[in-house]
Design an enzyme around this catalytic site. Structure first.
Site, PDB file in Angstrom:
ATOM      1  N   ALA A  22      10.849   8.001  -4.273  1.00 23.29           N
ATOM      2  CA  ALA A  22      11.334   6.679  -3.862  1.00 23.29           C
ATOM      3  C   ALA A  22      10.940   6.413  -2.419  1.00 23.29           C
ATOM      4  CB  ALA A  22      12.846   6.599  -4.026  1.00 23.29           C
TER       5      ALA A  22
ATOM      6  N   CYS B 229      11.638   0.028 -12.659  1.00 21.84           N
ATOM      7  CA  CYS B 229      11.203   1.222 -13.394  1.00 21.84           C
ATOM      8  C   CYS B 229      12.229   1.607 -14.452  1.00 21.84           C
ATOM      9  CB  CYS B 229      10.937   2.375 -12.435  1.00 21.84           C
ATOM     10  SG  CYS B 229      12.353   2.911 -11.448  1.00 21.84           S
TER      11      CYS B 229
ATOM     12  N   GLY C  88      10.196   0.949   0.118  1.00 23.76           N
ATOM     13  CA  GLY C  88      10.367  -0.278  -0.649  1.00 23.76           C
ATOM     14  C   GLY C  88      11.394  -0.121  -1.752  1.00 23.76           C
ATOM     15  N   THR C  89      11.317   0.985  -2.481  1.00 22.56           N
ATOM     16  CA  THR C  89      12.290   1.256  -3.542  1.00 22.56           C
ATOM     17  C   THR C  89      13.695   1.347  -2.971  1.00 22.56           C
ATOM     18  OG1 THR C  89      10.652   2.414  -4.895  1.00 22.56           O
ATOM     19  CG2 THR C  89      12.964   2.916  -5.324  1.00 22.56           C
ATOM     20  N   ARG C  90      13.847   2.034  -1.862  1.00 23.94           N
ATOM     21  CA  ARG C  90      15.174   2.196  -1.260  1.00 23.94           C
ATOM     22  C   ARG C  90      15.727   0.868  -0.760  1.00 23.94           C
ATOM     23  NH1 ARG C  90      16.165   7.687  -0.507  1.00 23.94           N
ATOM     24  NH2 ARG C  90      14.342   8.958  -1.022  1.00 23.94           N
ATOM     25  N   ALA C  91      14.856   0.019  -0.246  1.00 25.51           N
ATOM     26  CA  ALA C  91      15.312  -1.289   0.233  1.00 25.51           C
ATOM     27  C   ALA C  91      15.774  -2.182  -0.906  1.00 25.51           C
ATOM     28  CB  ALA C  91      14.188  -1.971   1.011  1.00 25.51           C
ATOM     29  N   ASN C  92      15.317  -1.877  -2.123  1.00 22.64           N
ATOM     30  CA  ASN C  92      15.601  -2.736  -3.278  1.00 22.64           C
ATOM     31  C   ASN C  92      16.696  -2.197  -4.193  1.00 22.64           C
ATOM     32  OD1 ASN C  92      13.661  -4.721  -2.751  1.00 22.64           O
ATOM     33  ND2 ASN C  92      12.056  -3.596  -3.800  1.00 22.64           N
TER      34      ASN C  92
ATOM     35  N   ILE D  15       3.868   2.817  -5.071  1.00 18.64           N
ATOM     36  CA  ILE D  15       3.596   2.068  -6.300  1.00 18.64           C
ATOM     37  C   ILE D  15       2.230   1.399  -6.232  1.00 18.64           C
ATOM     38  CG2 ILE D  15       4.328   0.086  -7.680  1.00 18.64           C
ATOM     39  CD1 ILE D  15       7.211   0.875  -7.121  1.00 18.64           C
TER      40      ILE D  15
ATOM     41  N   SER E 142       0.822  -1.218   0.000  1.00 23.32           N
ATOM     42  CA  SER E 142       0.000   0.000   0.000  1.00 23.32           C
ATOM     43  C   SER E 142       0.852   1.262   0.000  1.00 23.32           C
ATOM     44  CB  SER E 142      -0.934  -0.001   1.220  1.00 23.32           C
ATOM     45  OG  SER E 142      -0.191  -0.095   2.431  1.00 23.32           O
TER      46      SER E 142
END
EC number: 1.2.1.10
Length: 314
Positions: free
Chosen positions: A161, A129, A164-168, A14, A11
């Site tokens: 970001a 992305c 989740g984006t930062r963790a990945n 993204i 949630s």
């Protein structure tokens, strides 16, 4: 027409953007559930206001929802590690998964390049992305001439970001680099991501460099035409996707040590192709600078729409 019910796990930015796209723009899909782990998240709150069933209990909460059996497609917008757990729980229950994390348990899927090859796959991976923005360009060049090395640089607004984006970030570079080769057709590939902290936030910018052997000027024009066509193909489902300037094909100077980038047995390429892109978001959730969200969610939506349309045709 009966719509295909979908659920979204995640949630955050993204997942919320994707939910709004399904609600506002989808032809074949219907929201069946929004799933998170933070009861206070904005995404779950918005879903509740839209009348979408919600749970803050993760994948187990999804399985426990009364309407779970009617859900056919599940989008996973969590993290690479979480997707492994979610896939293990949902695939045995017959759910089709569209993975928006870099986990890459299923085949890399870029709608403009190879969607038709993977319509029957139980778990489709949307790469990243940056991959969605740049790998179509690598593929377009590869259709004209072999690409010995391709490098992409994705620059996104730091504010777009989420956690989740930062963790990945590490998985982003690994997954995108692999897909440059596997889907884009390059012999070798490298991916670089930049979280740009500039304020006000800047639009997503992407750069593609490809090393090729193309001494013939006619081939240069074929490369440009192939890239132009691919940009139009991607823009059909990501309207804010566009070339920033004309495609450049330049001779590689004799003293440039490009051999360090190539496979050991590769011949020295003659030219570098440079493609500069920008992606403006549709501002369904975050502002227009977040083109990185928009290209990811638009690509995932395109995949689900195609799967649902195919089911309706049968």
């Amino acid at each position: 027409m009966t719509r295909t019910k979908v659920a979204i796990i995640g949630s955050g930015n993204i997942g919320t953007d994707l939910m709004i796209k399904v609600l506002r723009t989808s032809k074949h899909l219907e929201m069946g559930a929004m799933v998170g782990i933070d009861p206070a998240s904005d995404g779950l709150a918005r879903a509740g206001r839209f009348g979408v069933p919600t749970t803050a209990e993760g994948v187990e909460g999804l399985v426990a929802l009364p309407g779970f059996d009617d859900i056919e497609i599940v989008f996973d917008a969590t993290s690479a590690g979480a997707h492994v757990v979610n896939a293990a729980r949902l695939l045995p229950l017959g759910k089709r998964l569209i993975d928006l994390t870099p986990a890459a348990l299923g085949p890399f899927t870029i709608p403009a390049v190879n969607l038709e090859d993977h319509l029957e796959a139980p778990n489709l991976n949307m790469v990243t992305c940056g991959g969605q923005a740049t790998i179509p360009i690598v593929a377009a060049i590869s259709r004209v001439v072999p690409v010995e090395y391709a490098e992409i640089v994705a620059s996104i607004a730091s504010r777009s970001a989420g956690p989740g984006t930062r963790a990945n970030i590490d998985e982003f570079t690994e997954t995108t680099s692999s897909a440059i080769v596997e889907v884009g057709g390059a012999t070798r590939g490298k991916a670089i991501i930049i979280l740009n902290p500039a304020e006000p936030p800047l639009i997503m910018r992407d750069t593609v460099f490809a090393l090729v052997t193309a001494a013939d000027p006619d081939v240069h024009e074929q490369i440009r035409a192939s890239v132009d066509k691919m940009v139009a193909d991607v823009a059909a489902y990501v309207p804010g996707y566009r070339l920033k300037q004309a495609v450049q094909v330049t001779e590689i100077p004799a003293d440039q040590p490009v051999h360090t980038l190539l496979a050991p047995d590769a011949e020295r390429p003659t030219h570098q192709v440079s493609v500069f892109l920008e992606v403006e978001g549709a501002a369904h959730y975050l502002p227009a600078y977040a083109g990185n969200l928009d290209i990811m969610t638009s690509a995932a939506l395109q995949v689900a729409e195609r799967i649902a349309a195919g089911k309706a045709d049968r």
